[in-house]
Structure formats: C-alpha cells, structure tokens
Design an enzyme around this catalytic site. Structure first.
Site, PDB file in Angstrom:
ATOM      1  N   LYS A  70     -14.658  -6.341  -4.356  1.00 58.38           N
ATOM      2  CA  LYS A  70     -15.659  -5.278  -4.491  1.00 58.38           C
ATOM      3  C   LYS A  70     -15.062  -3.994  -5.052  1.00 58.38           C
ATOM      4  O   LYS A  70     -15.798  -3.106  -5.479  1.00 58.38           O
ATOM      5  CB  LYS A  70     -16.321  -4.993  -3.142  1.00 58.38           C
ATOM      6  CG  LYS A  70     -15.379  -4.604  -2.030  1.00 58.38           C
ATOM      7  CD  LYS A  70     -16.148  -4.339  -0.738  1.00 58.38           C
ATOM      8  CE  LYS A  70     -15.226  -4.088   0.445  1.00 58.38           C
ATOM      9  NZ  LYS A  70     -14.634  -5.331   0.959  1.00 58.38           N
ATOM     10  N   LYS A 114      -8.734 -12.782  -7.677  1.00 59.97           N
ATOM     11  CA  LYS A 114      -9.718 -12.937  -6.610  1.00 59.97           C
ATOM     12  C   LYS A 114     -10.872 -11.958  -6.803  1.00 59.97           C
ATOM     13  O   LYS A 114     -10.667 -10.811  -7.194  1.00 59.97           O
ATOM     14  CB  LYS A 114      -9.042 -12.701  -5.251  1.00 59.97           C
ATOM     15  CG  LYS A 114      -9.943 -12.954  -4.059  1.00 59.97           C
ATOM     16  CD  LYS A 114      -9.169 -12.746  -2.756  1.00 59.97           C
ATOM     17  CE  LYS A 114     -10.060 -12.957  -1.537  1.00 59.97           C
ATOM     18  NZ  LYS A 114      -9.322 -12.753  -0.264  1.00 59.97           N
ATOM     19  N   LYS A 158       0.818  -1.221   0.000  1.00 58.75           N
ATOM     20  CA  LYS A 158       0.000   0.000   0.000  1.00 58.75           C
ATOM     21  C   LYS A 158       0.850   1.269   0.000  1.00 58.75           C
ATOM     22  O   LYS A 158       0.517   2.247  -0.666  1.00 58.75           O
ATOM     23  CB  LYS A 158      -0.950  -0.011   1.205  1.00 58.75           C
ATOM     24  CG  LYS A 158      -2.032  -1.072   1.105  1.00 58.75           C
ATOM     25  CD  LYS A 158      -2.962  -1.039   2.307  1.00 58.75           C
ATOM     26  CE  LYS A 158      -4.040  -2.106   2.187  1.00 58.75           C
ATOM     27  NZ  LYS A 158      -4.947  -2.112   3.357  1.00 58.75           N
TER      28      LYS A 158
END
Length: 327
Positions: free
Chosen positions: A197, A194, A112
């Site tokens: 959302k 994978k 990140k």
C-alpha cells in the site's frame, strides 16, 4: 478447549487485496477452530511520527475492516491495543529480560534505522511489545507473514529464557502459522516485488476500499507479457502466475482448472473475469465497513473487546509480576 491464537495488525493505512489474501482472509476462518484474539496494534504505529487525528481514524478504519471481512465478536476477541494497559506493562518486563544485541540484530530494525537520520528508541524496543502482545493471551499460535519469522523466534526465545529463570509454566511458548500458496501477492506492475500500500504507483496495488471501476481498471492494466497464453509459469510468466494465484485463492478453485478454462483465449477475458471476482469479494466487505463507521456499533464492539482482553491479559501480567518479584 480450542487452541489459542493471536494476531495483531498495525493501522498504517488501508490494507490491500494482498494483505487480505495473505492474512486477513484467514482470520475469519481461524476463529471457528481457535480461541482467537485480534488486536489493532496502534502503539506499534508510534515508533515513527504520526498525525494524531490520522492515527485515530486509521485505527477505527482497520477495526471496521476486521469486522466487515467476517471477524465475529461473539466468536473472537477484537480490541485496540492502547485500550489494554497490560501490553506496555508486560513489554517493560520483557525489555528488562531481553539483550540489546538481540534487538539490534532484528532485520527490520537494521533496515529502518539505516534509512532514518534520527532513530527513536521505540524502533529498537518495539519487538518486546510485540512479544507482550502474544504472551499476554497465552497464544499457542500466531499467524504471520514470512517477514515476521524473526519476531516469532524472539518471542519463543524469550519464553524459554523467562520460564527457565522464573518458573517452568509461567508463559506459553507460541508457534508461527505461515501463509501457504497465494500468501504473497505481488505488485500488479512489477511481479518481482510484493504488493504494498506504500508503493508510489497506485496502479500496482488494489486497496480494500477501491471502487469497483478502479479495481477493474487496475487489473485490466496489470502488466503481463508478450506470450498471450494463460498458464502457470512463475519463472517465465511471473505476472500471469501472480494473477492466477489471486484468482485461485479468492474462488477456492484450482489453478489447473482456471488455466484450462482460458486455454487459447489470451489475457482479455481472463483479466475481466478476475476483476469481477475481486469486486464480488470486496463489495460486501466495503458495504459492511461503511455501516460500522457510520454508527456506534463499532465503538461498542471495541469497548467490550477491550474489557474481555483485559481480563485475560491482566491474569498473565500478574503471573509475570509475581514470578519476577514485583508482587
């Protein structure tokens, strides 16, 4: 006494059917065999900028979904993280007993931080807050996905270090419970990725709140292959294998019997029936979800859950504070 278990999920948007199959579906099943504590970890969400009203809304939505899918407040403790101050209090103690090197080696931090121009300190130190979430409830077990294994190891290492330094029986050392077959649901449009959302293509995932017509359209539009044979082959037919795993988990039927039923039929009937299965699972959850958001029952449940959670968490925090000399 039942063994203790803790699970926390971040309110980062409406979960997908992949989240449901991989983790959330099991929460209701676990509460019969464990002393279960479930938490909406909204303080983890603020490691990145959040719109305040959106965060409040997503927190309530996720809590409503937890209960709608079968979490029973009479069997389990369910609450919002920020309603129990012991989490951040314990996290400070944990941070002071955790090396910077340990935190900088965390895979999620490296991934990140490399994608952000400005990295907040919270992104580095949120793993100690996660450790606090677990140890405050004397959790013996923590159901997590494969991507959370490193966090469980951090928690286990911390408990070993803390107990060795301050007292052998101060904290309980947790173990991870990892998903079995079907725990990793893949994208409907790319079976090598994978289901997520946050995917830019909404056709790649099924939201827990998708309308039945939308669900049916997404499943019928899922990528397959040119073979036209319903068989379980993760190497040559990964897309069909993914759909078969979804079907099997949601119906508790073996993949072998599903494959036998659709022998020689192609993909049309198989996809249509899978869509009906998914809709039949999600419709009652969605109905209960809407009921919870419309009334004051949800707020009462969360308030009572926070009181119950605080009693347990404060006892553990007091042990930690006494052990290190704060009390």
């Amino acid at each position: 006494m039942k063994p203790t278990i803790f699970s926390g999920v971040q309110p980062s948007g409406i979960p997908t059917i992949g989240n449901y199959i991989g983790a959330m579906r099991g929460f209701a099943q676990l509460q019969d065999d464990y002393d279960a504590t479930y938490c909406i970890v909204n303080q983890h969400a603020i490691t990145v900028p959040q719109d305040p009203e959106t965060l409040r809304q997503m927190t309530r939505q996720l809590a409503a979904l937890y209960i709608a899918l079968g979490i029973d407040p009479k069997k389990s403790t369910i609450f919002v993280q920020s309603d129990v101050p012991a989490h951040t209090q314990a996290a400070w103690i944990i941070m002071c007993n955790t090396g910077i090197g340990e935190l900088e080696r965390m895979t999620q931090y490296k991934d990140k931080s490399s994608k952000q121009e400005s990295v907040g300190a919270g992104l580095l130190v949120y793993p100690p807050l996660m450790v606090a979430d677990i140890v405050l409830y004397d959790a013996q077990f923590v159901p997590v996905g494969d991507d959370q294994k490193q966090h469980i190891e951090l928690a286990r290492d911390f408990v070993d270090r803390f107990n060795a330094r301050y007292g052998e029986d101060t904290l309980v050392k947790p173990e991870g419970i990892f998903p079995k077959a079907g725990g990793r649901v893949m994208s409907l449009q790319d079976p090598t990725s994978k289901m997520s959302k946050s995917d830019a293509n909404p056709k790649s995932y099924i939201s827990m709140l998708d309308d039945p017509k939308v669900i049916t359209k997404k499943i019928k539009g899922a990528v397959t292959d040119s073979l036209g044979i319903v068989q379980y082959d993760k190497i040559n037919q990964p897309a069909i294998a993914n759909l078969l795993e979804m079907y099997s988990v949601l119906t508790d039927e073996s993949i072998e019997s599903i494959v036998a039923r659709y022998e020689g039929q192609g993909y049309g009937n198989f996809k249509g029936d899978l869509a009906e299965v998914v809709v039949s699972v999600l419709e009652p959850i969605q109905k209960r979800y809407e009921e919870l958001l419309a009334g004051d029952e949800l707020d009462k449940i969360l308030e009572e859950g926070a009181i119950k959670a605080s009693e347990v968490a404060n006892r553990t925090l007091a042990r930690m504070e006494k052990a290190i000399g704060l009390k």
